[in-house]
Design an enzyme around this catalytic site. Structure first.
Site, PDB file in Angstrom:
ATOM      1  N   ASP A 189       0.821  -1.211   0.000  1.00  0.00           N
ATOM      2  CA  ASP A 189       0.000   0.000   0.000  1.00  0.00           C
ATOM      3  C   ASP A 189       0.852   1.256   0.000  1.00  0.00           C
ATOM      4  OD1 ASP A 189      -2.744  -0.296  -0.130  1.00  0.00           O
ATOM      5  OD2 ASP A 189      -2.991  -0.615   2.027  1.00  0.00           O
ATOM      6  N   GLU A 206     -14.046  -1.890  -1.715  1.00  0.00           N
ATOM      7  CA  GLU A 206     -14.280  -2.052  -0.266  1.00  0.00           C
ATOM      8  C   GLU A 206     -15.649  -1.491   0.119  1.00  0.00           C
ATOM      9  OE1 GLU A 206     -11.085  -0.874   2.333  1.00  0.00           O
ATOM     10  OE2 GLU A 206     -12.340  -1.090   4.126  1.00  0.00           O
TER      11      GLU A 206
HETATM   12  O1  KIV Z   1      -4.864  -1.732   4.235  1.00  0.00           O
HETATM   13  C1  KIV Z   1      -5.519  -2.748   3.992  1.00  0.00           C
HETATM   14  O2  KIV Z   1      -5.452  -3.767   4.684  1.00  0.00           O
HETATM   15  C2  KIV Z   1      -6.411  -2.719   2.837  1.00  0.00           C
HETATM   16  C3  KIV Z   1      -7.386  -3.837   2.708  1.00  0.00           C
HETATM   17  C4  KIV Z   1      -8.484  -3.607   3.663  1.00  0.00           C
HETATM   18  C5  KIV Z   1      -7.859  -3.992   1.324  1.00  0.00           C
HETATM   19  O3  KIV Z   1      -6.359  -1.815   2.060  1.00  0.00           O
END
Ligand code: KIV
Length: 266
Positions: free
Chosen positions: A82, A181
């Site tokens: 991310d 989501e």
């Molecule tokens: O940060 C995370 O775990 C996510 C998931 C909820 C898809 O973005």
């Protein structure tokens, strides 16, 4: 012949949905790796690992440290990391600089970022510069304040249209897959039918091409809150609790360490 995500969209993985889970540490990556198709080093680590009450305080250095640990132990699954809050929203140049940093340092396969129409230009810029991008639409944890809280998306016509437009824009920009989501089932289904790339749902129904859950929700180590869309598949807390309690009791009773755990002159 190289299998693309658009092929996977048509066939699934061995004709089955794509299974994804988050992991943030080497031991958990080692356990999850042979069992799932994609491991996401999610910025949910802000809550599950660091004890923050949102993903906002998470930094790129945290994402890189945990991404490196996970990649070290993931031999089979694709690892996606991310992009944390404030590392890609300001300009496409900022996004590229930080995406490159994450990819180069962690050696992950792709990055994920949150946003739809407004981020399409940035996603295209990253993809044009060789960065594989997973999109994230619907409920966006990094924007919960702007969205008025953790609200399920697509409940009225305007909301449904917005999530669909976001999905189409992210696909057109070149993302290879999209997390949807917290979005109602008919909207997630329509998006999944409309796109050529796979959708990965979390609170977006089985209509999606795959599913993702937060590991700590699955094993019961994160209990601060538990969204309806999540599911605890086991509860490891009592097992860990019993082990630590026994250890502490053995120390206090001078039962541990025993002779077996000691070193003596040869
Ligand atoms: O940060 C995370 O775990 C996510 C998931 C909820 C898809 O973005």
């Amino acid at each position: 012949m190289q299998v693309t995500f658009q092929d996977i969209k048509k066939t699934g993985i061995n004709n089955k949905p794509i299974a994804c889970i988050t992991a943030y540490t080497a031991p958990m990556a080692q356990i999850a790796d042979p069992l799932v198709d994609i491991i996401l080093v999610g910025d949910s680590l802000g809550m599950t690992i660091y004890g923050f009450d949102s993903t906002i305080p998470v930094t790129i250095d945290m994402m890189i440290a945990h991404g490196e640990a996970v990649v070290r132990y993931a031999k089979h699954a694709m690892v996606v990391v991310d992009m944390s809050y404030n590392t890609y929203e300001h300009s496409k140049e900022q996004a590229l600089e930080n995406a490159k940093k994450i990819m180069e340092k962690t050696k992950c396969a792709a990055v994920k970022l949150e946003g739809g129409v407004e981020l399409a230009g940035t996603i295209k810029y990253l993809v044009d510069n060789g960065i594989p991008v997973m999109g994230h639409i619907g409920l966006l944890p990094q924007s919960v304040e702007k969205m008025g809280g953790y609200k399920i998306q697509g409940r009225n016509d305007e909301g449904a249209k917005k999530v669909m437009n976001d999905a189409l824009a992210v696909e057109k920009a070149g993302a290879f897959s999209i997390v949807i989501e917290g979005t109602i089932e008919p909207v997630a289904r329509d998006i999944t039918n409309a796109l050529k790339i796979p959708t990965i749902g979390i609170g977006a129904s089985p209509a999606c091409d795959g599913q993702i859950l937060v590991l700590d929700d699955v094993i019961g180590t994160f209990t601060a809150f538990s969204p309806k869309f999540s599911k605890r598949f086991c509860d490891v807390k009592p097992i860990i609790n019993a082990a630590i309690a026994q250890y502490a009791a053995d120390v206090k009773a001078r039962v541990f360490p025993s002779e077996d755990n000691c070193f003596y002159p040869k």
